[in-house]
Write an enzyme that holds these catalytic residues in place. Structure first.
Site, PDB file in Angstrom:
ATOM      1  N   VAL B 255     -12.439  -3.798  -0.910  1.00 19.05           N
ATOM      2  CA  VAL B 255     -12.085  -2.430  -1.261  1.00 19.05           C
ATOM      3  C   VAL B 255     -10.739  -2.406  -1.963  1.00 19.05           C
ATOM      4  O   VAL B 255      -9.880  -3.224  -1.683  1.00 19.05           O
ATOM      5  CB  VAL B 255     -12.041  -1.590   0.035  1.00 19.05           C
ATOM      6  CG1 VAL B 255     -11.463  -0.213  -0.231  1.00 19.05           C
ATOM      7  CG2 VAL B 255     -13.426  -1.484   0.632  1.00 19.05           C
ATOM      8  N   GLY B 256     -10.557  -1.466  -2.888  1.00 21.56           N
ATOM      9  CA  GLY B 256      -9.221  -1.195  -3.384  1.00 21.56           C
ATOM     10  C   GLY B 256      -9.014  -1.465  -4.852  1.00 21.56           C
ATOM     11  O   GLY B 256      -9.938  -1.794  -5.595  1.00 21.56           O
ATOM     12  N   ASN B 257      -7.769  -1.317  -5.222  1.00 20.43           N
ATOM     13  CA  ASN B 257      -7.357  -1.354  -6.607  1.00 20.43           C
ATOM     14  C   ASN B 257      -7.626  -2.698  -7.270  1.00 20.43           C
ATOM     15  O   ASN B 257      -8.147  -2.771  -8.387  1.00 20.43           O
ATOM     16  CB  ASN B 257      -5.857  -1.030  -6.649  1.00 20.43           C
ATOM     17  CG  ASN B 257      -5.434  -0.509  -7.997  1.00 20.43           C
ATOM     18  OD1 ASN B 257      -5.273  -1.307  -8.910  1.00 20.43           O
ATOM     19  ND2 ASN B 257      -5.299   0.804  -8.137  1.00 20.43           N
ATOM     20  N   GLU B 279     -20.425  -5.137   0.897  1.00 21.11           N
ATOM     21  CA  GLU B 279     -20.532  -4.165   1.986  1.00 21.11           C
ATOM     22  C   GLU B 279     -20.213  -2.752   1.532  1.00 21.11           C
ATOM     23  O   GLU B 279     -20.664  -1.796   2.141  1.00 21.11           O
ATOM     24  CB  GLU B 279     -19.672  -4.581   3.184  1.00 21.11           C
ATOM     25  CG  GLU B 279     -18.197  -4.689   2.887  1.00 21.11           C
ATOM     26  CD  GLU B 279     -17.384  -5.176   4.095  1.00 21.11           C
ATOM     27  OE1 GLU B 279     -17.857  -6.058   4.825  1.00 21.11           O
ATOM     28  OE2 GLU B 279     -16.274  -4.668   4.285  1.00 21.11           O
ATOM     29  N   ILE B 349      -3.155  -9.647   3.196  1.00 20.34           N
ATOM     30  CA  ILE B 349      -1.766  -9.248   3.374  1.00 20.34           C
ATOM     31  C   ILE B 349      -0.834 -10.361   2.934  1.00 20.34           C
ATOM     32  O   ILE B 349       0.117 -10.140   2.200  1.00 20.34           O
ATOM     33  CB  ILE B 349      -1.505  -8.851   4.844  1.00 20.34           C
ATOM     34  CG1 ILE B 349      -2.215  -7.523   5.135  1.00 20.34           C
ATOM     35  CG2 ILE B 349      -0.015  -8.748   5.133  1.00 20.34           C
ATOM     36  CD1 ILE B 349      -2.189  -7.101   6.592  1.00 20.34           C
ATOM     37  N   GLY B 373     -15.285  -7.117   6.835  1.00 21.52           N
ATOM     38  CA  GLY B 373     -16.323  -8.111   6.603  1.00 21.52           C
ATOM     39  C   GLY B 373     -15.806  -9.379   5.949  1.00 21.52           C
ATOM     40  O   GLY B 373     -16.592 -10.263   5.621  1.00 21.52           O
ATOM     41  N   LYS B 393       6.767  -4.346  -1.311  1.00 26.41           N
ATOM     42  CA  LYS B 393       8.020  -3.625  -1.027  1.00 26.41           C
ATOM     43  C   LYS B 393       9.092  -3.963  -2.071  1.00 26.41           C
ATOM     44  O   LYS B 393      10.183  -4.446  -1.722  1.00 26.41           O
ATOM     45  CB  LYS B 393       8.533  -3.964   0.379  1.00 26.41           C
ATOM     46  CG  LYS B 393       7.585  -3.551   1.499  1.00 26.41           C
ATOM     47  CD  LYS B 393       7.859  -2.140   1.983  1.00 26.41           C
ATOM     48  CE  LYS B 393       6.824  -1.747   3.035  1.00 26.41           C
ATOM     49  NZ  LYS B 393       6.761  -0.297   3.213  1.00 26.41           N
TER      50      LYS B 393
END
Lengths: 495, 495
Positions: B255-257, B279, B349, B373, B393
């Site tokens: 998922v995501g950018n 998924e 991460i 998943g 950050k």
């Protein structure tokens, strides 16, 4: 051909796929001849090193001999030889630690480079060229299929009565052409008893007559028996709760003293009509087959003690009907481990309070043996159990630590931890709940106060905004037990 | 029944299985009514808390509303709600992070306790009682089968045109009765388009008309585009080397950018006739279906932006022929991921220099969302790729660190790491070789000197007998970057 002549067909830089799994079915004469050749070449100022790929661990005459002469550039996927380990930890050879079920497909995918030579021990060669595998199958099918050149070592010490015990599945393929593996029970035969080889690739046949790695069976010590007791109680409890059938589910059992103790306990225990689906069949399962507790066992290797081998040879016809030896890509296949619903029991080096398991590295940096098949089984098992005595080195090492110094099995894959102290059932517990159970059930009493103190201070720090309460840690202290052991030879400061 | 009346059927201590996966297909009215009921009960001095089990993340009106009133005792298996996350990290609710493919079977096995109530959103109910699933399937089949009581929420905002898009497989069973899952291609239909429910268990039907979680599509930023570029180059290289077919293998995309950028890149790229086995289907795959680059996509949820949803609704007949929505135990099944040979691409991460990946914990202690998943896919994929910008950050955090502060994917499961700086292909590399590639290809230049220095000093220590050369570390320093960030708000000391 002589082993020396065959060894001359292997060259510097070759990747060599050797048979062998847990000291069984490895070539014996060729690797020693090769070690001799390498030693001589390097004495004369040459630089002769090869890549050694196997099924799993081998024996002194393979890993030991080649490592001793500095002949291994890179080793995969699992080793347990002292010389080999020493070279790796000194940075003198590279070691790639791979899930045992991944190896064959990585070679097929081309991820590990070209396989130059296969050196495969067999029990015999039929007139039409089909091969009777020996006491392990490992990655032999893949080595024979993928190598440019094949060297066969026919070992007359391997009983011809092994014929018919193997089940070599030739239905694997590369994506997108893969099909379901047609197995629904641990005893299903889905392949052929023989290995096939393109005879045009066979450059040498070497004869030998040497036994597999000799081990002596040591009776389970007290700690191992206690661990076994906790596991038996737990399995009984699961049956009572209706979470396991009365004859359990297929058993996978790692190597060693604790594993043998568990099997020995099961052999005396209340469960009947059991089955095994494992990667190595050791004395423990053999005894269970003999007693009838185990109706059949599937594995990729026979790793027996001298006494176990005698029993096996004396009753080969009996065991041939109850043992299936498969390629390790099948014995450890995630699809099958999940489908069959394996009860997975493996040893470990250490676990942390949150249930992360280190199976491979001493103090985070030194390789012990490798992950082996533990990841193949634990991730996909019905029940994943990890076992260790609570302390090592006369109590100077706690096997339950604040943070694992290396993680091979994450919190997501570890359901049950067992030491001689007790059993921690981590299913359905959040991390802080797990910490309590792991400390109170599994840690040695000498280490419980320090572990409780660590958790209390980590939680207190988190409550004060220094870190989160999902998995509280004191980052500056998390690995301090290991660090102190490196400095002072003990994990906790002396009183 | 009104949502309030239905909410009255849920009691303190209940485990409630709710529909919902990535903000799609979750119940909307019931959880809000339940939150209201809990808030009132607890205001009057009561203690009302429930267990909340879902498919994956939901939305403010479910996780947010229930967490806000302190109504969740325990949450599993994945969440991404800010209030929820905050409560977890403050220690106010428990969270169990589970592989998404494990959830359904753990409930069937009885490992997570009794499921009291299922609350499942549907698009419609047929006259014979069969259910038209909504925009996600998740664990709904299991919730409906396993719960004592069922509450259905019929959402008129869910298009009835979804009918026929789902494929609910009813062939799963418990070991030892499991059979091969009869799927050989990502588009195979092996089940039925409808969910079944025992009508005697249905205690309430609630009507609602609310949209799924609204997201706005943000165009990929520069870093995401660079990451996508590296991956496209790599895939092209693999095709050229013959290690991937010209139309690649089925794509799994997190998922995501970054994930959307990769898909957007593929949509402009040279590969054709692609497929998806993932998924969550997001805008990126929808665009690829539209352009024809993607011939079909399988997932367990549709998580679209407002614009994407409009496109989807306007062309429902087109997409119904090209999208299959499955239970998450099938979309994420190890058997199928391995058989189909998925190319797995997930965010992370942080990664450490040896290739261990942290997907879940900020600075080792604070949960972000969960493993989702990623483990189901990475372990069993043909290629496992993990992606992140090299820093976070404003550069104060390096996403390449000496040692991961939490490990969700071990060195054994991570083949490729990608940042905007470059791509590290870790296949066939031993740990120290990996460290060099990870630092030089993936780390931000500002952090490379410190990482090189760490490795050099760790290796030097190992050479001097302090630790091993397999995975050199300085234990007292391994987590010091994280620790400094906690203290000083930056990983490296300021010059």
């Amino acid at each position: 051909m002589s082993a020396d002549a065959a060894a001359a067909l292997i060259h510097h830089g070759d990747n060599v796929g050797m048979s062998g799994f847990t000291g069984a079915g490895h070539p014996k004469a060729l690797p020693q001849a090769l070690a001799h050749r390498i030693e001589k070449a390097n004495q004369d100022g040459g630089h002769f090193r090869i890549g050694v790929w196997t099924g799993a661990s081998t024996a002194p005459e393979l890993d030991g001999a080649l490592a001793k002469v500095g002949g291994i550039e890179m080793r995969l996927p699992y080793q347990s030889d002292p010389t080999c380990r020493d070279r790796i930890n000194k940075g003198e050879m590279d070691y790639i630690d791979i899930h045992l079920s991944h190896v064959a497909q990585f070679v097929w995918f081309g991820f590990l480079g070209k396989l130059s030579v296969a050196v495969v021990e067999v029990a015999g060669i039929l007139e039409d060229g089909r091969l009777i595998p020996s006491s392990s199958v490992g990655n032999n099918k893949t080595w024979l299929d993928q190598a440019d050149k094949v060297i066969l070592e026919v070992n007359s010490m391997q009983p011809l009565g092994l014929e018919g015990m193997h089940d070599i599945y030739y239905g694997t393929d590369l994506p997108p052409n893969r099909k379901p593996i047609p197995m629904t029970g641990p005893g299903d035969r889905i392949g052929t008893p023989y290995l096939h080889v393109d005879l045009d690739k066979v450059v040498a046949v070497v004869e030998t007559s040497q036994p597999d790695r000799n081990t002596t069976f040591t009776p389970p010590d007290e700690n191992s028996q206690r661990i076994a007791g906790h596991i038996l109680d737990f399995l009984g409890h699961e049956v009572k709760k209706g979470r396991l059938p009365a004859n359990l589910l297929p058993l996978q059992s790692g190597v060693g003293n604790i594993a043998n103790a568990v099997l020995s306990g099961l052999n005396q225990g209340p469960f009947n009509n059991l089955t095994g689906y494992t990667e190595v069949l050791q004395d423990g399962m053999l005894e269970m087959l003999k007693s009838g507790k185990l109706s059949m066992a599937s594995s990729t290797a026979l790793s027996l003690s001298v006494e176990g081998m005698k029993e096996f040879l004396d009753n080969l016809d009996f065991y041939r009907q109850r043992i299936v030896l498969r390629p390790q890509e099948i014995s450890n296949h995630p699809e099958l481990v999940r489908r069959l619903g394996i009860i997975s029991m493996n040893g470990m080096i250490e676990a942390d309070i949150y249930g992360n398991v280190n199976s491979t590295h001493l103090m985070g940096t030194r390789i012990m043996n490798g992950i082996g098949g533990s990841g193949d089984f634990a991730r996909n098992a019905y029940l994943s159990i990890f076992m260790t005595p609570s302390v090592a080195k006369d109590g100077r090492i706690s096997c339950i630590v604040p943070m694992a110094s290396h993680v091979d099995h994450t919190e997501h894959d570890v359901q049950v931890l067992v030491t001689e102290q007790g059993l921690a059932d981590l299913r359905g517990l959040a991390p802080r709940q797990r910490a309590t159970v792991v400390i109170e059930r599994c840690a040695h009493p000498d280490y419980r106060p320090a572990l409780r103190d660590y958790v209390a201070r980590a939680e207190s720090a988190a409550r004060n905004g220094h870190g989160g309460m999902q998995t509280p840690h004191i980052l500056d202290e998390a690995l301090s037990w290991h660090s102190r052991f490196e400095r002072e030879g003990r994990m906790l400061a002396q009183d």
